[in-house]
Design an enzyme around this catalytic site. Structure first.
Site, PDB file in Angstrom:
ATOM      1  N   GLY A  11      52.206  58.050  32.391  1.00 11.85           N
ATOM      2  CA  GLY A  11      53.766  58.075  32.983  1.00 11.85           C
ATOM      3  C   GLY A  11      53.652  55.803  32.545  1.00 11.85           C
ATOM      4  O   GLY A  11      52.161  56.027  32.464  1.00 11.85           O
ATOM      5  N   ARG A  15      57.320  50.112  37.929  1.00  5.34           N
ATOM      6  CA  ARG A  15      58.158  49.499  38.676  1.00  5.34           C
ATOM      7  C   ARG A  15      56.617  48.357  39.132  1.00  5.34           C
ATOM      8  O   ARG A  15      56.427  46.596  39.594  1.00  5.34           O
ATOM      9  CB  ARG A  15      58.098  49.562  40.282  1.00  5.34           C
ATOM     10  CG  ARG A  15      59.495  50.257  40.138  1.00  5.34           C
ATOM     11  CD  ARG A  15      59.458  50.900  40.745  1.00  5.34           C
ATOM     12  NE  ARG A  15      59.423  52.439  41.092  1.00  5.34           N
ATOM     13  CZ  ARG A  15      59.665  52.971  41.849  1.00  5.34           C
ATOM     14  NH1 ARG A  15      59.717  53.025  43.109  1.00  5.34           N
ATOM     15  NH2 ARG A  15      58.872  54.547  41.286  1.00  5.34           N
ATOM     16  N   ASP A 102      47.694  58.260  39.280  1.00  3.33           N
ATOM     17  CA  ASP A 102      47.975  57.346  40.568  1.00  3.33           C
ATOM     18  C   ASP A 102      48.062  57.847  41.902  1.00  3.33           C
ATOM     19  O   ASP A 102      48.890  57.322  42.672  1.00  3.33           O
ATOM     20  CB  ASP A 102      49.476  57.291  39.595  1.00  3.33           C
ATOM     21  CG  ASP A 102      50.315  57.488  40.117  1.00  3.33           C
ATOM     22  OD1 ASP A 102      49.999  59.349  40.148  1.00  3.33           O
ATOM     23  OD2 ASP A 102      51.952  57.550  38.920  1.00  3.33           O
ATOM     24  N   GLU A 152      64.266  69.215  41.686  1.00  7.24           N
ATOM     25  CA  GLU A 152      64.740  67.003  41.715  1.00  7.24           C
ATOM     26  C   GLU A 152      65.775  66.799  42.288  1.00  7.24           C
ATOM     27  O   GLU A 152      67.026  67.064  42.855  1.00  7.24           O
ATOM     28  CB  GLU A 152      64.400  66.743  40.686  1.00  7.24           C
ATOM     29  CG  GLU A 152      63.331  67.422  39.731  1.00  7.24           C
ATOM     30  CD  GLU A 152      61.547  66.504  40.523  1.00  7.24           C
ATOM     31  OE1 GLU A 152      61.540  65.311  40.763  1.00  7.24           O
ATOM     32  OE2 GLU A 152      60.857  67.673  40.812  1.00  7.24           O
ATOM     33  N   ASN A 225      53.144  52.974  42.775  1.00  2.42           N
ATOM     34  CA  ASN A 225      53.863  53.398  42.292  1.00  2.42           C
ATOM     35  C   ASN A 225      54.746  51.322  42.128  1.00  2.42           C
ATOM     36  O   ASN A 225      54.777  51.274  40.554  1.00  2.42           O
ATOM     37  CB  ASN A 225      55.777  53.253  42.420  1.00  2.42           C
ATOM     38  CG  ASN A 225      55.797  54.776  42.463  1.00  2.42           C
ATOM     39  OD1 ASN A 225      55.503  55.419  41.434  1.00  2.42           O
ATOM     40  ND2 ASN A 225      56.211  55.297  43.700  1.00  2.42           N
ATOM     41  N   ARG A 331      21.687  35.138  41.599  1.00  2.00           N
ATOM     42  CA  ARG A 331      21.822  35.249  39.855  1.00  2.00           C
ATOM     43  C   ARG A 331      21.178  37.117  39.348  1.00  2.00           C
ATOM     44  O   ARG A 331      20.216  36.920  40.185  1.00  2.00           O
ATOM     45  CB  ARG A 331      22.066  35.051  39.331  1.00  2.00           C
ATOM     46  CG  ARG A 331      23.451  33.703  39.342  1.00  2.00           C
ATOM     47  CD  ARG A 331      23.646  32.595  38.239  1.00  2.00           C
ATOM     48  NE  ARG A 331      23.441  33.226  37.352  1.00  2.00           N
ATOM     49  CZ  ARG A 331      22.802  32.816  36.209  1.00  2.00           C
ATOM     50  NH1 ARG A 331      22.877  31.013  35.957  1.00  2.00           N
ATOM     51  NH2 ARG A 331      22.822  32.371  34.824  1.00  2.00           N
ATOM     52  N   TYR A 364      17.425  24.982  40.686  1.00  2.00           N
ATOM     53  CA  TYR A 364      17.492  25.434  39.980  1.00  2.00           C
ATOM     54  C   TYR A 364      16.429  26.341  39.613  1.00  2.00           C
ATOM     55  O   TYR A 364      15.522  25.832  38.842  1.00  2.00           O
ATOM     56  CB  TYR A 364      18.491  25.052  38.893  1.00  2.00           C
ATOM     57  CG  TYR A 364      18.922  26.608  38.153  1.00  2.00           C
ATOM     58  CD1 TYR A 364      19.065  27.172  37.794  1.00  2.00           C
ATOM     59  CD2 TYR A 364      18.332  26.021  36.459  1.00  2.00           C
ATOM     60  CE1 TYR A 364      19.374  28.401  37.437  1.00  2.00           C
ATOM     61  CE2 TYR A 364      18.265  27.078  35.419  1.00  2.00           C
ATOM     62  CZ  TYR A 364      18.861  27.927  36.044  1.00  2.00           C
ATOM     63  OH  TYR A 364      19.104  29.367  35.134  1.00  2.00           O
ATOM     64  N   ASN A 375       5.938  25.696  47.917  1.00  2.00           N
ATOM     65  CA  ASN A 375       6.795  24.973  48.496  1.00  2.00           C
ATOM     66  C   ASN A 375       7.440  24.134  46.985  1.00  2.00           C
ATOM     67  O   ASN A 375       6.658  23.027  46.582  1.00  2.00           O
ATOM     68  CB  ASN A 375       6.282  24.469  49.776  1.00  2.00           C
ATOM     69  CG  ASN A 375       7.241  23.592  50.224  1.00  2.00           C
ATOM     70  OD1 ASN A 375       8.299  23.305  49.635  1.00  2.00           O
ATOM     71  ND2 ASN A 375       6.831  23.560  51.149  1.00  2.00           N
ATOM     72  N   ARG A 438       5.836   9.470  36.050  1.00  2.00           N
ATOM     73  CA  ARG A 438       6.742   8.540  37.187  1.00  2.00           C
ATOM     74  C   ARG A 438       6.936   7.198  36.677  1.00  2.00           C
ATOM     75  O   ARG A 438       5.555   7.230  36.361  1.00  2.00           O
ATOM     76  CB  ARG A 438       6.802   8.754  38.686  1.00  2.00           C
ATOM     77  CG  ARG A 438       7.581   8.578  39.283  1.00  2.00           C
ATOM     78  CD  ARG A 438       7.086   8.438  41.014  1.00  2.00           C
ATOM     79  NE  ARG A 438       6.960   9.303  41.710  1.00  2.00           N
ATOM     80  CZ  ARG A 438       6.093   9.853  42.755  1.00  2.00           C
ATOM     81  NH1 ARG A 438       5.676   8.844  43.546  1.00  2.00           N
ATOM     82  NH2 ARG A 438       6.158  10.436  43.424  1.00  2.00           N
TER      83      ARG A 438
END
Ligand code: UD1
Ligand code: MG
Length: 456
Positions: A11, A15, A102, A152, A225, A331, A364, A375, A438
């Site tokens: 179907g 709707r 459904d 029906e 529906n 992740r 990161y 550390n 540095r």
């Protein structure tokens, strides 16, 4: 018993007002039709056929399940016509059960009560009493209470419309009989469709005592529906899962603000704060605490771990006693050994971090192997990507990485090495040694801060 199941999913679902076929809309993260397929599988059906049509092959493409027969219904000419399309795919079974793609929440127990009754009759319907039966096919019974036929909504008389017992659409029938009945269906009705429901009158005419079974819960037979009904079923489903988890000993601070889209296996005394979303397969060990607003997707968390507020963690394995968050992002392929601390605004990807190491602020770490009790200072970045390829960073046990360090991969930091803050490390940093890159600090005594010239 040799059982075939046909799932009707051709179907349109007008709707829903969607480009996506209705049965692909998700409940608890899983397409509606996949819920029905999984239920059919747990019923140990010998053959399962799914009738699809509207939306072309989107449905079979999206639902990649083995051992299913996909049957295309090119034109949606009614539920009887839809089942007819599936009959060749179900050849050889003794009984055929009809499910709707459904109607996602039908329980195994309810379907088993239907199959149990199938030994007493060649046609058993799942029916339910509704306060408002509008729209549904009505179960017409005779004076003795025997089922006579289904009418029906659009074909029913005033009197028939007052019947509150309705057809859920779910049924089980003897396969040979079903073939004969379906071949005799006609479409001379208000909708010009081949109604599957007309098989009831045909069975009764053959002297068959058509039986009915009832679902355990009304939600089991509610179809989707529109998006309002989808949300209603989703809430019901989530509520049921939350209740089950609480009964099993999980503390949910607010069961109304907890969502599980997948499976959760939880140890003893797990505590979950509000607005936590769990997806895929998640395992939480004893005593794990999850803070508010956290998302866990396919994660394995060992005992005693504390995940604070606002973390997003996917495809990661977290060892015993780790402290994560708030605001951490782990992740895929992150592996943390026991007692690792990961703090706020830290992102880790495809890396392993060994026991007792700390990455507490703004860092990161990607494609890295981090040793024990390392550390990693605030603002450390593994520069793992040169725009074309990814490279690895290896950090030995007990290393200390000063804040604001860039580790340009491929690069290795030796055991016990110390990296001075603000360094850009491009070559191996030897073990037990201070390495820093540095620029020298200058103090210019003669320098004067500029001043604004007064305007005239
Ligand atoms: C149907 C039943 C009705 C029952 C109701 C329960 C018939 C004639 N009527 O009515 O007695 O109370 O379900 O919800 O069976 N489908 C196809 N191909 C088609 C037509 C439908 O695959 O050609 C599928 C739909 O996608 C849906 C299911 O069959 O999943 C039911 O179809 P629908 O049009 O919703 O039937 P209803 O008019 O609701
Ligand atoms: Mg319907």
């Amino acid at each position: 018993m040799n059982l075939g199941v046909v799932i009707l999913a051709a179907g349109q679902g007008t709707r829903m007002k969607s480009a996506l076929p209705k049965v692909l809309h998700t409940l608890a993260g899983k397409p509606l039709v996949a819920h029905v397929i999984d239920t059919a599988k747990s019923l140990n059906a010998d053959k399962i056929a799914v009738v699809y049509g509207h939306g072309g092959d989107q449905v079979p493409k999206r639902i990649a399940v083995d051992s299913l027969a996909w049957v295309e219904q090119k034109q949606q000419l009614g539920t009887g016509h839809a089942v007819e399309q599936a009959l060749p795919a179900l050849a050889g079974v003794e009984r055929i059960m009809v499910l709707y793609g459904d109607v996602p929440l039908t329980s195994l127990a309810t379907l088993e009560s239907l199959t149990a009754k199938a030994s007493e009759s060649d046609l058993v319907l799942l029916t339910v009493e509704l306060d408002n039966p509008t729209g549904y096919g009505r179960i017409v019974r005779n004076a003795e209470g025997r089922i006579e036929r289904i009418v029906e909504q659009k074909d029913a008389s005033e009197e028939e419309l007052t019947i509150c017992e309705v057809n859920t659409g779910i049924l089980i029938a003897d396969s040979a009989r079903l073939h004969q009945w379906i071949a005799r269906l006609e479409n001379s009705n208000a909708q010009g469709e081949f109604y599957l429901t007309d098989i009831v009158a045909l069975a009764v005419a053959e002297g068959i005592n058509v039986l009915s079974a009832k679902p355990k819960d009304l939600y089991e037979v509610i179809g989707v529906n529109d998006r309002l009904q989808l949300a209603e079923l989703e809430r019901h489903y989530q509520q049921t899962q939350a209740q089950r988890l609480m009964r099993d000993g999980v503390t949910l601070r607010d069961p109304a603000r907890f969502d599980l889209r997948g499976s959760l296996e939880a140890g003893q005394d797990v505590e979950i704060d509000i607005n936590v979303l769990i997806e895929g397969r998640v395992v939480l060990g004893d005593g794990v605490r999850i803070g508010a607003n956290t998302v866990l997707r396919n994660v394995k968390v060992a005992a005693g771990v504390q995940i604070k507020e606002n973390c997003v963690i996917e495809e990661a394995v977290i060892g015993e006693g780790c402290i994560i968050g708030p605001f951490s992002r782990l992740r895929p392929e992150t592996r943390l050994a026991a007692h690792v601390h990961v703090g706020n605004f830290v992102e880790i990807k495809k890396s392993s971090v060994d026991e007792g190491s700390k990455i507490n602020h703004l860092s990161y770490v990607g494609d890295a192997i981090v040793g024990k009790t390392v550390n990693i200072g605030a603002g450390t970045i593994t520069c793992n990507y040169d725009g074309a390829n990814k490279y690895q960073t290896v950090i030995g046990d007990n290393a200390f990485i000063g804040s604001d360090t860039q580790l340009v991969a491929p690069v290795e930091v030796g055991k016990g090495a110390t990296i001075g803050a603000g360094s850009t490390i491009t070559r191996e940093a030897p073990p037990e040694t201070l390495t820093l890159s540095r620029s020298k600090q200058l103090s210019l005594k003669s320098w004067k801060r500029p001043v604004k010239q007064p305007k005239d």
